[in-house]
Write a protein that holds these residues in place. Structure first.
Motif, mmCIF file in Angstrom:
data_model
loop_
_atom_site.group_PDB
_atom_site.id
_atom_site.type_symbol
_atom_site.label_atom_id
_atom_site.label_comp_id
_atom_site.label_asym_id
_atom_site.label_seq_id
_atom_site.Cartn_x
_atom_site.Cartn_y
_atom_site.Cartn_z
ATOM 1 N N GLU A 81 0.995 -1.301 0.575
ATOM 2 C CA GLU A 81 -0.060 -0.068 0.143
ATOM 3 C C GLU A 81 0.642 1.355 0.078
ATOM 4 O O GLU A 81 1.807 1.048 0.818
ATOM 5 C CB GLU A 81 -0.614 -0.456 1.522
ATOM 6 N N VAL A 82 0.456 2.293 -0.408
ATOM 7 C CA VAL A 82 1.282 3.298 -0.820
ATOM 8 C C VAL A 82 0.487 4.271 -0.871
ATOM 9 O O VAL A 82 -1.000 4.756 -1.585
ATOM 10 C CB VAL A 82 1.693 4.174 -1.975
ATOM 11 N N ILE A 83 1.146 5.354 0.053
ATOM 12 C CA ILE A 83 0.247 6.917 0.418
ATOM 13 C C ILE A 83 0.594 7.675 0.457
ATOM 14 O O ILE A 83 1.714 8.336 0.947
ATOM 15 C CB ILE A 83 -0.780 6.289 2.199
ATOM 16 N N ALA A 84 0.437 8.589 -0.763
ATOM 17 C CA ALA A 84 0.301 10.421 -0.837
ATOM 18 C C ALA A 84 -0.119 11.071 -0.031
ATOM 19 O O ALA A 84 -1.538 10.727 -0.671
ATOM 20 C CB ALA A 84 1.137 10.485 -2.738
ATOM 21 N N THR A 85 0.124 12.330 0.618
ATOM 22 C CA THR A 85 -0.035 13.020 1.031
ATOM 23 C C THR A 85 -0.328 14.288 1.010
ATOM 24 O O THR A 85 0.953 14.787 0.671
ATOM 25 C CB THR A 85 -0.638 12.742 2.246
ATOM 26 N N ASN A 86 -1.216 15.717 0.562
ATOM 27 C CA ASN A 86 -0.972 16.374 0.526
ATOM 28 C C ASN A 86 -0.853 17.253 1.708
ATOM 29 O O ASN A 86 -2.665 17.401 2.154
ATOM 30 C CB ASN A 86 -1.741 17.383 -0.599
ATOM 31 N N ALA A 87 0.314 17.359 2.227
ATOM 32 C CA ALA A 87 0.648 17.502 3.301
ATOM 33 C C ALA A 87 0.646 19.088 4.122
ATOM 34 O O ALA A 87 0.967 19.624 4.970
ATOM 35 C CB ALA A 87 1.847 16.525 4.949
ATOM 36 N N GLY A 88 0.212 20.311 2.503
ATOM 37 C CA GLY A 88 0.627 21.380 3.164
ATOM 38 C C GLY A 88 -0.332 22.312 2.779
ATOM 39 O O GLY A 88 -2.042 21.787 2.920
ATOM 40 N N GLU A 89 -0.416 23.773 2.386
ATOM 41 C CA GLU A 89 -1.223 24.203 2.838
ATOM 42 C C GLU A 89 -2.147 24.560 1.033
ATOM 43 O O GLU A 89 -2.733 26.266 0.841
ATOM 44 C CB GLU A 89 -1.215 25.610 3.439
ATOM 45 N N ILE A 90 -1.411 24.620 -0.024
ATOM 46 C CA ILE A 90 -2.229 24.584 -1.270
ATOM 47 C C ILE A 90 -2.628 23.635 -1.999
ATOM 48 O O ILE A 90 -1.861 22.074 -1.175
ATOM 49 C CB ILE A 90 -1.084 25.481 -2.067
#
Length: 225
Positions: A81-90
């Motif tokens: 399983e690969v999880i990519a997350t937008n952890a920023g503010e844009i």
């Protein structure tokens, strides 16, 4: 012309241009944005005029996991399983995910979806703030994976976007192997009372640590073990 002393006189149609730089701090990273306001005033205007800019942090994280800590036989399957997350503010654009085992065609059922949605993604995609892409795949152990070295399956995944640098993570799954060898001190006996000494060797010939190892012997009850 550089201004060395304030205040100054500003003629009709003239402008003052100021430039400065700010080095991002750990506090800025924690805050997720840098807010900056500048103001100008003069004796002839009723009140100062201000403008502001907010620069937001962009961040993309990636975590890869496997559902097996080890493997021990050909045909066993490792689920990834690969999880990519937008952890920023844009929002991030041009988001893409790659996997080194998909490149050589060794992964089965490779599929990537936005968390909570059912449709497979076609990269590159846009990823909103806080959104996640979840990719799943499986790998079937081959005969060559049992050989030591390397005795392990290494799988790496990477993600990038227009706004962020590439981020990668990998997971290593080792082979578990246990070999045993038994030797007797003689290959023959003649009379009653002669003694045979047995040596039993159990060896971890894999890459994974083994637990709860036990040795049994069919003659155990009759031997000074």
């Amino acid at each position: 012309q550089e201004i060395e002393q304030w205040p100054v006189e500003l003629g009709v149609g003239k402008s003052i241009v100021c430039e400065a730089t700010h080095t991002i701090t750990e506090a800025d990273i924690a805050a997720g944005q840098v807010f900056n306001q500048a103001c100008a005033d003069a004796d002839e205007v009723a009140k100062e005029v201000c403008d502001e800019e907010t620069v937001k942090k962009s961040a993309l994280t990636l975590i890869k996991t496997a559902d097996r800590e080890y493997y021990s036989a050909v045909g066993q399957v490792i689920g990834y399983e690969v999880i990519a997350t937008n952890a920023g503010e844009i929002s991030l654009t041009g988001v893409d995910i790659t996997d080194d085992l998909t490149a050589v065609g060794d992964l089965d059922d490779w599929s990537c979806k936005l968390e909570g949605q059912g449709a497979d993604l076609v990269f590159p995609v846009e990823l909103g703030v806080g959104a996640k892409i979840v990719c799943t795949a499986s790998y079937t152990i081959l005969a060559g994976d049992m050989d030591v070295p390397p005795g392990k399956v290494l799988n790496a995944a990477c993600a990038d976007s227009v706004e962020t640098p590439e981020v990668c993570d990998d997971v290593e799954t080792p082979v578990a192997k246990l070999d045993s060898e038994k030797e007797a001190s003689t290959d023959q006996y003649v009379t009653a009372g002669e003694k045979i000494t047995y040596t039993i060797t159990a060896k971890n010939t894999g890459v994974a640590d083994l637990t709860q190892v036990d040795i049994s012997d069919e003659l155990l009850d009759g031997l000074p073990w």
